[in-house]
Design a protein around this motif. Structure first.
Motif, PDB file in Angstrom:
ATOM      1  N   ALA A 178       0.357   8.184  -0.720  1.00  0.00           N
ATOM      2  CA  ALA A 178      -0.683   8.917  -1.494  1.00  0.00           C
ATOM      3  C   ALA A 178       0.108  10.166  -1.756  1.00  0.00           C
ATOM      4  CB  ALA A 178      -2.028   8.860  -0.701  1.00  0.00           C
ATOM      5  N   ASP A 179       0.507  10.799  -0.747  1.00  0.00           N
ATOM      6  CA  ASP A 179       1.122  12.074  -0.924  1.00  0.00           C
ATOM      7  C   ASP A 179       2.448  12.022  -1.916  1.00  0.00           C
ATOM      8  OD1 ASP A 179       1.295  15.176  -0.323  1.00  0.00           O
ATOM      9  OD2 ASP A 179       3.114  14.507   0.745  1.00  0.00           O
ATOM     10  N   ALA A 180       3.193  11.150  -1.722  1.00  0.00           N
ATOM     11  CA  ALA A 180       4.470  10.876  -2.381  1.00  0.00           C
ATOM     12  C   ALA A 180       4.014  10.591  -3.853  1.00  0.00           C
ATOM     13  CB  ALA A 180       5.378   9.734  -1.680  1.00  0.00           C
ATOM     14  N   LEU A 181       2.974   9.695  -4.208  1.00  0.00           N
ATOM     15  CA  LEU A 181       2.461   9.081  -5.265  1.00  0.00           C
ATOM     16  C   LEU A 181       2.304  10.463  -6.334  1.00  0.00           C
ATOM     17  CD1 LEU A 181       0.781   5.872  -4.532  1.00  0.00           C
ATOM     18  CD2 LEU A 181       3.085   6.310  -6.108  1.00  0.00           C
ATOM     19  N   GLY A 182       1.306  11.392  -5.558  1.00  0.00           N
ATOM     20  CA  GLY A 182       0.744  12.508  -6.279  1.00  0.00           C
ATOM     21  C   GLY A 182      -0.799  11.769  -6.633  1.00  0.00           C
ATOM     22  N   ASP A 183      -1.238  12.561  -7.582  1.00  0.00           N
ATOM     23  CA  ASP A 183      -2.745  12.104  -8.075  1.00  0.00           C
ATOM     24  C   ASP A 183      -2.514  10.764  -8.754  1.00  0.00           C
ATOM     25  OD1 ASP A 183      -3.413  14.701  -7.276  1.00  0.00           O
ATOM     26  OD2 ASP A 183      -3.295  15.561  -9.182  1.00  0.00           O
ATOM     27  N   VAL A 184      -3.429   9.770  -7.942  1.00  0.00           N
ATOM     28  CA  VAL A 184      -3.627   8.374  -8.262  1.00  0.00           C
ATOM     29  C   VAL A 184      -4.607   8.402  -9.495  1.00  0.00           C
ATOM     30  CG1 VAL A 184      -3.990   6.243  -7.860  1.00  0.00           C
ATOM     31  CG2 VAL A 184      -2.711   7.497  -6.305  1.00  0.00           C
ATOM     32  N   VAL A 185      -4.123   7.768 -10.621  1.00  0.00           N
ATOM     33  CA  VAL A 185      -5.039   7.652 -11.884  1.00  0.00           C
ATOM     34  C   VAL A 185      -5.370   6.376 -12.401  1.00  0.00           C
ATOM     35  CG1 VAL A 185      -4.012  10.093 -12.833  1.00  0.00           C
ATOM     36  CG2 VAL A 185      -3.152   8.062 -13.392  1.00  0.00           C
ATOM     37  N   TYR A 186      -4.964   5.303 -11.818  1.00  0.00           N
ATOM     38  CA  TYR A 186      -5.284   4.008 -12.153  1.00  0.00           C
ATOM     39  C   TYR A 186      -4.820   3.004 -10.966  1.00  0.00           C
ATOM     40  CZ  TYR A 186      -4.928  -0.402 -14.894  1.00  0.00           C
ATOM     41  OH  TYR A 186      -5.213  -1.792 -15.241  1.00  0.00           O
ATOM     42  N   LEU A 187      -5.344   1.903 -11.071  1.00  0.00           N
ATOM     43  CA  LEU A 187      -5.375   0.971  -9.874  1.00  0.00           C
ATOM     44  C   LEU A 187      -5.381  -0.503 -10.570  1.00  0.00           C
ATOM     45  CD1 LEU A 187      -7.282   1.592  -6.704  1.00  0.00           C
ATOM     46  CD2 LEU A 187      -4.846   2.007  -6.965  1.00  0.00           C
ATOM     47  N   GLU A 188      -4.356  -1.230 -10.491  1.00  0.00           N
ATOM     48  CA  GLU A 188      -4.580  -2.758 -10.757  1.00  0.00           C
ATOM     49  C   GLU A 188      -4.264  -3.795  -9.535  1.00  0.00           C
ATOM     50  OE1 GLU A 188      -1.790  -6.055 -12.786  1.00  0.00           O
ATOM     51  OE2 GLU A 188      -2.219  -4.375 -13.913  1.00  0.00           O
ATOM     52  N   LEU A 189      -5.401  -3.949  -9.166  1.00  0.00           N
ATOM     53  CA  LEU A 189      -5.413  -4.853  -7.792  1.00  0.00           C
ATOM     54  C   LEU A 189      -5.696  -6.426  -7.969  1.00  0.00           C
ATOM     55  CD1 LEU A 189      -8.239  -2.536  -5.739  1.00  0.00           C
ATOM     56  CD2 LEU A 189      -5.573  -2.571  -5.854  1.00  0.00           C
ATOM     57  N   PRO A 190      -5.398  -7.178  -6.995  1.00  0.00           N
ATOM     58  CA  PRO A 190      -5.431  -8.629  -7.308  1.00  0.00           C
ATOM     59  C   PRO A 190      -6.926  -9.173  -7.248  1.00  0.00           C
ATOM     60  CG  PRO A 190      -4.816  -8.006  -4.854  1.00  0.00           C
ATOM     61  CD  PRO A 190      -4.823  -6.951  -5.693  1.00  0.00           C
ATOM     62  N   ALA A 191      -7.180 -10.366  -7.929  1.00  0.00           N
ATOM     63  CA  ALA A 191      -8.546 -10.578  -8.247  1.00  0.00           C
ATOM     64  C   ALA A 191      -8.848 -11.361  -7.056  1.00  0.00           C
ATOM     65  CB  ALA A 191      -8.668 -11.314  -9.498  1.00  0.00           C
ATOM     66  N   VAL A 192     -10.394 -11.382  -6.704  1.00  0.00           N
ATOM     67  CA  VAL A 192     -10.705 -12.354  -5.798  1.00  0.00           C
ATOM     68  C   VAL A 192     -10.455 -13.736  -6.071  1.00  0.00           C
ATOM     69  CG1 VAL A 192     -12.864 -13.395  -4.549  1.00  0.00           C
ATOM     70  CG2 VAL A 192     -12.652 -10.910  -5.007  1.00  0.00           C
ATOM     71  N   GLY A 193      -9.866 -14.640  -5.115  1.00  0.00           N
ATOM     72  CA  GLY A 193      -9.266 -15.667  -5.085  1.00  0.00           C
ATOM     73  C   GLY A 193      -7.790 -16.082  -5.425  1.00  0.00           C
ATOM     74  N   SER A 194      -7.309 -14.745  -5.749  1.00  0.00           N
ATOM     75  CA  SER A 194      -5.776 -14.698  -5.778  1.00  0.00           C
ATOM     76  C   SER A 194      -5.153 -15.158  -4.568  1.00  0.00           C
ATOM     77  CB  SER A 194      -5.240 -13.359  -6.196  1.00  0.00           C
ATOM     78  OG  SER A 194      -5.637 -13.077  -7.377  1.00  0.00           O
ATOM     79  N   VAL A 195      -4.043 -15.909  -4.673  1.00  0.00           N
ATOM     80  CA  VAL A 195      -3.065 -16.323  -3.465  1.00  0.00           C
ATOM     81  C   VAL A 195      -1.912 -15.284  -3.297  1.00  0.00           C
ATOM     82  CG1 VAL A 195      -1.782 -17.825  -2.160  1.00  0.00           C
ATOM     83  CG2 VAL A 195      -4.082 -18.610  -3.324  1.00  0.00           C
ATOM     84  N   ILE A 196      -1.786 -14.603  -2.341  1.00  0.00           N
ATOM     85  CA  ILE A 196      -0.712 -13.601  -2.225  1.00  0.00           C
ATOM     86  C   ILE A 196       0.197 -13.826  -1.310  1.00  0.00           C
ATOM     87  CG2 ILE A 196      -1.970 -11.563  -3.326  1.00  0.00           C
ATOM     88  CD1 ILE A 196      -2.283 -10.538  -0.699  1.00  0.00           C
ATOM     89  N   ALA A 197       1.491 -13.434  -1.472  1.00  0.00           N
ATOM     90  CA  ALA A 197       2.408 -13.718  -0.465  1.00  0.00           C
ATOM     91  C   ALA A 197       3.245 -12.323   0.135  1.00  0.00           C
ATOM     92  CB  ALA A 197       3.728 -14.699  -0.707  1.00  0.00           C
ATOM     93  N   ALA A 198       3.497 -12.096   1.528  1.00  0.00           N
ATOM     94  CA  ALA A 198       3.824 -10.925   1.902  1.00  0.00           C
ATOM     95  C   ALA A 198       5.435 -10.620   1.012  1.00  0.00           C
ATOM     96  CB  ALA A 198       4.124 -11.008   3.514  1.00  0.00           C
TER      97      ALA A 198
END
Length: 124
Positions: free
Chosen positions: A32-52
């Motif tokens: 969070a410190d390296a990014l600076g002020d976070v202004v927008y998020l795009e997160l995975p939708a419920v039901g999305s299958v993700i892989a490490a």
């Protein structure tokens, strides 16, 4: 910067709180410190299958746009609408109200302990 001992971490600066077969995911204070002020998020939708290790979202700050990588394998069961509505929570409370999403695990999690993550970030 704090590195809570009860959490697990990735080299991509995400934290994971494991509870049974569910993992809560967020970004670390270091990220969070390296990014600076976070202004927008795009997160995975419920039901999305993700892989490490694969991309599953995006974090935009006043400095840059960064891809969000899945820290574990699983199915997204919840995302933090409050953080989507107020992305600054990632800066003000990255280990609390700024959590990103929850995943039902489908495989083992290969994560760093707090001491390993602190060493990676120079003792942060």
């Amino acid at each position: 910067m704090p590195v809570p001992a009860n959490l697990r971490y990735t080299a991509e600066h995400e934290w994971v709180d494991l509870s049974g077969d569910t993992a809560t995911v967020g970004i670390t204070a270091y990220a969070a410190d390296a990014l600076g002020d976070v202004v927008y998020l795009e997160l995975p939708a419920v039901g999305s299958v993700i892989a490490a290790g694969t991309g599953c979202g995006e974090i935009e700050s006043t400095k840059s746009v960064s891809e969000l990588f899945a820290p574990v394998d699983g199915e997204v069961v919840e995302f933090n609408q409050q953080a989507v509505d107020d992305p600054g929570l990632l800066n003000t409370d990255p280990f609390g109200a700024g959590w990103l999403f929850r995943v039902r695990l489908t495989g083992p999690a290969d994560l760093l302990g707090a001491d390993e993550y602190a060493a990676l970030t120079g003792g942060a």
